[in-house]
Motif scaffolding. Structure first.
Motif, PDB file in Angstrom:
ATOM      1  N   PHE A  60       1.347   1.694   1.023  1.00 56.81           N
ATOM      2  CA  PHE A  60       1.005   2.848   0.710  1.00 56.81           C
ATOM      3  C   PHE A  60       1.016   3.852   1.839  1.00 56.81           C
ATOM      4  O   PHE A  60       0.540   3.794   3.143  1.00 56.81           O
ATOM      5  N   VAL A  78      -0.125   1.987   5.045  1.00 55.68           N
ATOM      6  CA  VAL A  78      -1.122   0.929   4.916  1.00 55.68           C
ATOM      7  C   VAL A  78      -0.466  -0.231   4.353  1.00 55.68           C
ATOM      8  O   VAL A  78       0.212  -0.022   3.207  1.00 55.68           O
ATOM      9  N   ALA A 108      -0.595  -2.894   2.480  1.00 59.24           N
ATOM     10  CA  ALA A 108      -1.688  -3.737   2.035  1.00 59.24           C
ATOM     11  C   ALA A 108      -1.325  -4.989   1.302  1.00 59.24           C
ATOM     12  O   ALA A 108      -2.178  -6.110   1.598  1.00 59.24           O
ATOM     13  N   GLU A 153     -11.182 -11.484   2.359  1.00 62.02           N
ATOM     14  CA  GLU A 153     -12.226 -10.405   2.681  1.00 62.02           C
ATOM     15  C   GLU A 153     -11.712  -9.208   2.101  1.00 62.02           C
ATOM     16  O   GLU A 153     -10.488  -8.692   1.905  1.00 62.02           O
ATOM     17  N   SER A 154     -12.542  -8.237   2.022  1.00 60.27           N
ATOM     18  CA  SER A 154     -12.693  -7.129   1.473  1.00 60.27           C
ATOM     19  C   SER A 154     -11.256  -6.213   2.311  1.00 60.27           C
ATOM     20  O   SER A 154     -11.341  -6.218   3.442  1.00 60.27           O
ATOM     21  N   GLY A 155     -10.263  -5.642   1.495  1.00 63.83           N
ATOM     22  CA  GLY A 155      -9.216  -5.016   1.927  1.00 63.83           C
ATOM     23  C   GLY A 155      -7.907  -5.812   2.306  1.00 63.83           C
ATOM     24  O   GLY A 155      -7.176  -5.275   2.843  1.00 63.83           O
ATOM     25  N   CYS A 156      -8.008  -6.987   2.149  1.00 54.98           N
ATOM     26  CA  CYS A 156      -6.859  -7.984   2.479  1.00 54.98           C
ATOM     27  C   CYS A 156      -5.955  -7.831   1.499  1.00 54.98           C
ATOM     28  O   CYS A 156      -4.819  -8.514   1.902  1.00 54.98           O
ATOM     29  N   GLY A 157      -5.978  -7.165   0.314  1.00 54.92           N
ATOM     30  CA  GLY A 157      -4.899  -6.841  -0.452  1.00 54.92           C
ATOM     31  C   GLY A 157      -4.817  -7.633  -1.545  1.00 54.92           C
ATOM     32  O   GLY A 157      -3.762  -7.714  -2.483  1.00 54.92           O
ATOM     33  N   LYS A 158      -5.934  -8.449  -2.070  1.00 51.19           N
ATOM     34  CA  LYS A 158      -6.105  -9.121  -3.286  1.00 51.19           C
ATOM     35  C   LYS A 158      -5.707  -8.377  -4.419  1.00 51.19           C
ATOM     36  O   LYS A 158      -4.925  -8.565  -5.109  1.00 51.19           O
ATOM     37  N   SER A 159      -6.554  -7.258  -4.901  1.00 55.79           N
ATOM     38  CA  SER A 159      -6.276  -6.346  -5.883  1.00 55.79           C
ATOM     39  C   SER A 159      -4.895  -5.787  -5.995  1.00 55.79           C
ATOM     40  O   SER A 159      -4.334  -5.614  -6.951  1.00 55.79           O
ATOM     41  N   THR A 160      -4.472  -5.454  -4.882  1.00 56.56           N
ATOM     42  CA  THR A 160      -3.007  -4.802  -4.580  1.00 56.56           C
ATOM     43  C   THR A 160      -2.103  -5.809  -5.139  1.00 56.56           C
ATOM     44  O   THR A 160      -1.040  -5.456  -6.075  1.00 56.56           O
ATOM     45  N   GLU A 194     -11.816 -10.277  -9.539  1.00 57.58           N
ATOM     46  CA  GLU A 194     -13.248 -10.328  -9.377  1.00 57.58           C
ATOM     47  C   GLU A 194     -13.796 -10.279 -10.784  1.00 57.58           C
ATOM     48  O   GLU A 194     -14.845  -9.349 -11.076  1.00 57.58           O
ATOM     49  N   PRO A 246      -5.859  -2.244   8.132  1.00 55.98           N
ATOM     50  CA  PRO A 246      -4.431  -2.514   7.577  1.00 55.98           C
ATOM     51  C   PRO A 246      -3.629  -1.360   8.279  1.00 55.98           C
ATOM     52  O   PRO A 246      -2.618  -1.479   7.890  1.00 55.98           O
TER      53      PRO A 246
HETATM   54  N1  LIG Z   1      -3.479   3.547  -3.657  1.00 59.26           N
HETATM   55  C1  LIG Z   1      -3.790   3.111  -2.616  1.00 59.26           C
HETATM   56  N2  LIG Z   1      -3.780   4.102  -1.650  1.00 59.26           N
HETATM   57  C2  LIG Z   1      -3.825   4.028  -0.251  1.00 59.26           C
HETATM   58  N3  LIG Z   1      -4.503   2.771   0.141  1.00 59.26           N
HETATM   59  C3  LIG Z   1      -4.588   1.707  -0.896  1.00 59.26           C
HETATM   60  C4  LIG Z   1      -4.492   1.927  -2.050  1.00 59.26           C
HETATM   61  N4  LIG Z   1      -4.819   1.010  -2.755  1.00 59.26           N
HETATM   62  C5  LIG Z   1      -5.529   0.290  -1.954  1.00 59.26           C
HETATM   63  N5  LIG Z   1      -5.502   0.484  -0.428  1.00 59.26           N
HETATM   64  C6  LIG Z   1      -5.415   0.006   0.640  1.00 59.26           C
HETATM   65  O1  LIG Z   1      -5.131  -1.364   0.592  1.00 59.26           O
HETATM   66  C7  LIG Z   1      -5.580  -2.140   1.364  1.00 59.26           C
HETATM   67  C8  LIG Z   1      -5.877  -3.573   0.354  1.00 59.26           C
HETATM   68  O2  LIG Z   1      -6.646  -2.913  -0.570  1.00 59.26           O
HETATM   69  P1  LIG Z   1      -6.968  -3.853  -1.901  1.00 59.26           P
HETATM   70  O3  LIG Z   1      -7.991  -3.089  -2.833  1.00 59.26           O
HETATM   71  O4  LIG Z   1      -5.911  -4.422  -2.474  1.00 59.26           O
HETATM   72  O5  LIG Z   1      -8.099  -5.076  -1.247  1.00 59.26           O
HETATM   73  P2  LIG Z   1      -8.942  -6.228  -1.789  1.00 59.26           P
HETATM   74  O6  LIG Z   1      -8.639  -7.414  -0.967  1.00 59.26           O
HETATM   75  O7  LIG Z   1      -8.820  -6.024  -3.334  1.00 59.26           O
HETATM   76  O8  LIG Z   1     -10.322  -5.702  -1.418  1.00 59.26           O
HETATM   77  P3  LIG Z   1     -11.872  -5.979  -2.043  1.00 59.26           P
HETATM   78  O9  LIG Z   1     -12.316  -7.253  -2.099  1.00 59.26           O
HETATM   79  O10 LIG Z   1     -12.679  -5.057  -1.260  1.00 59.26           O
HETATM   80  O11 LIG Z   1     -11.521  -5.629  -3.589  1.00 59.26           O
HETATM   81  C9  LIG Z   1      -7.073  -1.691   1.604  1.00 59.26           C
HETATM   82  O12 LIG Z   1      -6.943  -1.092   3.018  1.00 59.26           O
HETATM   83  C10 LIG Z   1      -7.063  -0.399   0.770  1.00 59.26           C
HETATM   84  O13 LIG Z   1      -7.809   0.682   1.369  1.00 59.26           O
END
Ligand SMILES: Nc1ncnc2c1ncn2[C@@H]1O[C@H](COP(=O)(O)OP(=O)(O)OP(=O)(O)O)[C@@H](O)[C@H]1O
Ligand SMILES: Nc1ncnc2c1ncn2[C@@H]1O[C@H](COP(=O)(O)OP(=O)(O)OP(=O)(O)O)[C@@H](O)[C@H]1O
Ligand code: SF4
Ligand code: SF4
Ligand SMILES: [Mg+2]
Ligand SMILES: [Mg+2]
Lengths: 341, 339
Positions: free
Chosen positions: B18, B32, B34, B53-60, B184, B285
């Motif tokens: 990103f 980032v 991600a 953990e939070s922010g490791c990129g799972k949702s992405t 989740e 990240p």
């Molecule tokens: N649209 C976006 N623009 C910029 N950065 C993004 C965007 N979406 C996610 N990120 C960043 O990418 C990284 C991974 O985010 P992601 O949501 O995939 O994490 P996650 O593992 O799902 O976390 P969580 O457990 O908190 O849901 C994070 O640092 C987040 O801030």
């Protein structure tokens, strides 16, 4: 008399939809140096209880009755000003979301200094030194520099530490932590739980930890109170609750939870239905619409509120089922099911 | 068409960066990372759990494989077909096969639409005619997920959290998908309700022969539901193994730390547990540590970890890990690593 005693505490909120009985007759006590865990699902009244002890419902529209005794002083009847004066030094609270509890425009250090100087007549310089000490104690790296940071400049884990530093800065005798780690990652949660355990030993304060996570309560609590629909439905030593629970709701909580410390079960045993609305608490036993044993209580399940009675050695249970039947159900049906399958 | 040994979903060196911009002109000042080069396969009928953990990129990652996001690099193959940069038009029929369930049962449902409209929407969008009409089809699905078919005309706010998550699940099932990515799916729900939804997901999988990727930060839930588990740290896949192997003999130091951090609901064990306590939080990240991204928190880190990125390699049967000094490694594999 114990250090903290609640007697039949009720906190009700009149709303347009009806009377919300958030806390409905809560009685328990807690000594210095011990930890009480309060567990229950969303909306069971955990946070309202903790805010009630801190006197934060005073002056609002809540209807409060019953007694709260803290170190020999009754707080329900005390004035708002008086209770406010106790906050910080006598009792303090750690909230789930540190951002909402901290002021965004002041540095972390200034907020601790401010809180400290309410109770201690010291110079700003001395208070600042104390703030740096506290931040170091809770594991903030480079506290001398970080003391001048704003809350948003901290990570989630650091904010929670800063909040704990703030709550502990006046060495409170009663500390209430409301979901202190729910918003944190598991590795950071482990750090915070260690920290709270260490600090409590050191300060010998009384600690109430509120959470929906049975793992977290098991890590910290001496005693556990299980809430359902604004009432305590089971109370006992941590061992009572985990090794010989007697309330069907507690069984349901245990069966709902997959566990890493056991063989993997094929199937979880959820509780049917969902938690009650506190405006329309089911008559009789509030749990009866979800209880698989409601037919075993001689027709009383939906007509008569069961009393919270002692089953053995300080272990209290609110259920109409005869004690022997509860125990045999646990031993012969529930426990084997949780351990194997 | 897939043969039994061909994966339903195949992800190869997938990346998502990103851009981070600054100022009025939105000048790019960084990125980032991600998701930063992850590869894995998902086979028909299995459940792959993804933890971290939070922010490791799972949702992405989930949004990349369902093409809700456009990958920066790498490849996504679904049933052998390259969908990495496929146009939305050509993706449309594939969207039926691959559905996503989101975390928040409150915000992912339109409050102004009835349950019937929400669950029936996919039929209308895809222009599908059903034998006995959409209403009947929707009511059948509601029944399947344990909701009362008579609630067809009700609105989301009239339902509890667990029921709303069921509505969300019903919506994804409408088009008989082959694969569901659940991000989740239970973390916003009460424990007793979590268990209901977990059981429902399992029943549906058996009944409809579904393939799942379940993203969750709760290691206990993931163990319960998954056949294989992937562990992510700061945009990287650090370990991937069959459930039993991962939980009984985790190889990556981070996986070990994650597991030992989970609070155990057994008061007798609070003092006798061997714990690995990590220092600090997950780094940002935006500027992840070089080489092994875990080296800033790893108690086993050596000089090499700071200069050379450990590749993801298979050190035991179906057990991949990215670490220079892994734990629980079978003897022969250990010798191979050190050689
Ligand atoms: N649209 C976006 N623009 C910029 N950065 C993004 C965007 N979406 C996610 N990120 C960043 O990418 C990284 C991974 O985010 P992601 O949501 O995939 O994490 P996650 O593992 O799902 O976390 P969580 O457990 O908190 O849901 C994070 O640092 C987040 O801030
Ligand atoms: N000021 C208020 N006015 C009216 N109702 C309220 C008020 N504060 C809380 N309630 C209601 O009281 C009930 C108990 O709320 P409480 O916040 O104590 O739940 P909880 O057990 O802490 O739940 P959670 O686990 O979600 O934090 C809820 O139904 C809530 O809506
Ligand atoms: S009183 Fe009856 S309905 Fe309530 S928990 Fe006991 S057995 Fe169940
Ligand atoms: S490569 Fe080195 S730093 Fe990274 S996890 Fe392995 S031992 Fe730790
Ligand atoms: Mg609360
Ligand atoms: Mg996410």
């Amino acid at each position: 008399m114990s250090f903290l005693e609640l007697k039949d505490l009720k906190i009700h909120f009149p709303t347009d939809d009806g009377l919300v009985k958030s806390v409905d007759g809560l009685t328990f006590s807690l000594e210095r140096g011990s930890t009480l865990g309060i567990v229950g699902e969303s909306g069971s009244g955990k946070s309202v209880t903790s805010l009630g002890i801190l006197g934060l419902h005073k002056g609002g529209h809540a209807r409060i009755s019953g007694e709260i005794w803290l170190d020999g002083e009754e707080l329900v009847s005390a004035s708002q000003e008086h209770v406010r004066g106790l906050r910080g030094k006598k009792m303090a609270m750690i909230f789930q979301d540190p951002l909402s509890a901290m002021h965004p425009y002041y540095t972390v250090g200034d907020q601790i200094v401010e809180a400290y100087r309410i109770h201690h007549s010291v110079s700003k310089k001395v208070a600042r030194k104390h703030a740096i000490d506290m931040l170091g104690r809770v594991g903030i790296p480079e506290p001398g520099r970080r003391v001048d940071a704003y809350p948003h400049e901290f990570s989630g884990g650091m904010r929670q530490r800063a909040m704990i530093a703030m709550a502990l800065s006046c060495d409170p005798e009663l500390l209430i932590a409301d979901e202190p780690t729910t918003a944190l990652d598991v590795t950071v949660q482990a750090q915070i739980l260690d920290l709270m355990r260490d600090l409590q030993r050191e300060f010998n304060s009384a600690l109430i930890i509120i959470t929906h996570d049975l793992g977290v309560v098991a890590e910290l609590s001496d005693d556990i109170l299980v809430m359902y629909g604004g009432k305590c439905i089971e109370y006992g030593a941590a061992e009572d609750i985990f090794y010989r629970p007697e309330h069907p709701y507690t069984w349901g909580l245990l069966g709902s939870m997959p566990r890493l410390d056991r063989e993997r079960t094929e199937r979880l045993m959820p509780i049917k239905g969902s938690p009650p609305s506190l405006i329309n608490i089911p008559p009789g036993c509030a749990f009866h619409p979800r209880c698989p044993y409601s037919d075993r209580t001689q027709g009383k399940a939906d007509t008569e509120v069961p009393a919270l009675l002692e089953t053995e050695g300080g272990h209290l249970v609110r259920c109409h089922m005869p004690r022997e039947e509860r125990r045999s159900l646990w031993e012969n049906e529930i426990k084997p099911m949780l351990e194997t399958t | 068409m897939t043969t039994p040994n061909e994966p339903l979903l195949s992800v190869q060196d997938l990346q998502k960066y990103f851009p981070v911009t600054k100022g009025l002109l939105k000048r790019q000042v960084g990125a980032v990372k991600a998701v930063d080069g992850i590869s894995f396969d998902v086979f028909k009928g299995e459940t792959l759990g993804v933890v971290g953990e939070s922010g490791c990129g799972k949702s992405t990652m989930g949004r990349l494989v369902t093409r809700l996001l456009e990958p920066t690099g790498g490849k996504v193959l679904f049933e052998g077909q390259d969908i990495t940069h496929m146009s939305q038009g050509r993706l449309r029929p594939l969207r039926r096969d691959m559905q996503m369930i989101f975390q928040d049962p409150f915000s992912s449902l339109n409050p102004r639409h009835t349950v019937g409209a929400i669950v029936g929407a996919p039929f209308r969008i895809q222009g599908i005619k059903t034998e006995h009409g959409t209403k009947k089809a929707v009511q059948d699905i509601l029944e399947l997920v344990g909701l009362n078919p008579e609630h067809y005309n009700r609105y989301p706010h009239e339902f509890s959290g667990g029921q709303r998550q069921r509505i969300g699940i019903a919506r994804t099932l409408a088009l008989k998908p082959k694969m569901i990515i659940a991000d989740e799916p239970v973390s916003a729900l009460d424990v007793s309700i979590q268990a209901q939804v977990v059981n429902l997901l399992e029943d549906l999988q058996n009944e409809l022969d579904l393939t799942y990727v379940v993203i969750a930060h709760d290691l206990s839930v993931v163990r319960h539901i998954s056949d294989r588990v992937a562990v992510m740290y700061l945009g990287k896949l650090v370990e991937l193994a069959d459930r039993k192997d991962l939980y009984e003999s985790p190889m990556h130091p981070y996986t070990n730390a994650l597991m030992s951090a989970v609070p155990i609901p057994d008061p007798a064990r609070r003092n006798d547990r061997e714990r690995i306590r990590l220092q600090g939080d997950v780094p940002s990240p935006l500027s992840p540590p070089p080489a092994c991204r875990f080296h800033t928190r790893c108690w086993k880190a050596q000089a090499i970890c700071k200069v050379e990125e450990p590749p993801l390699v298979e050190l035991a049967t179906r057990h991949q890990v990215a670490c220079h000094f892994p734990e629980n490694v079978p003897q022969e594999a250990a010798e191979a690593v050190s050689a």
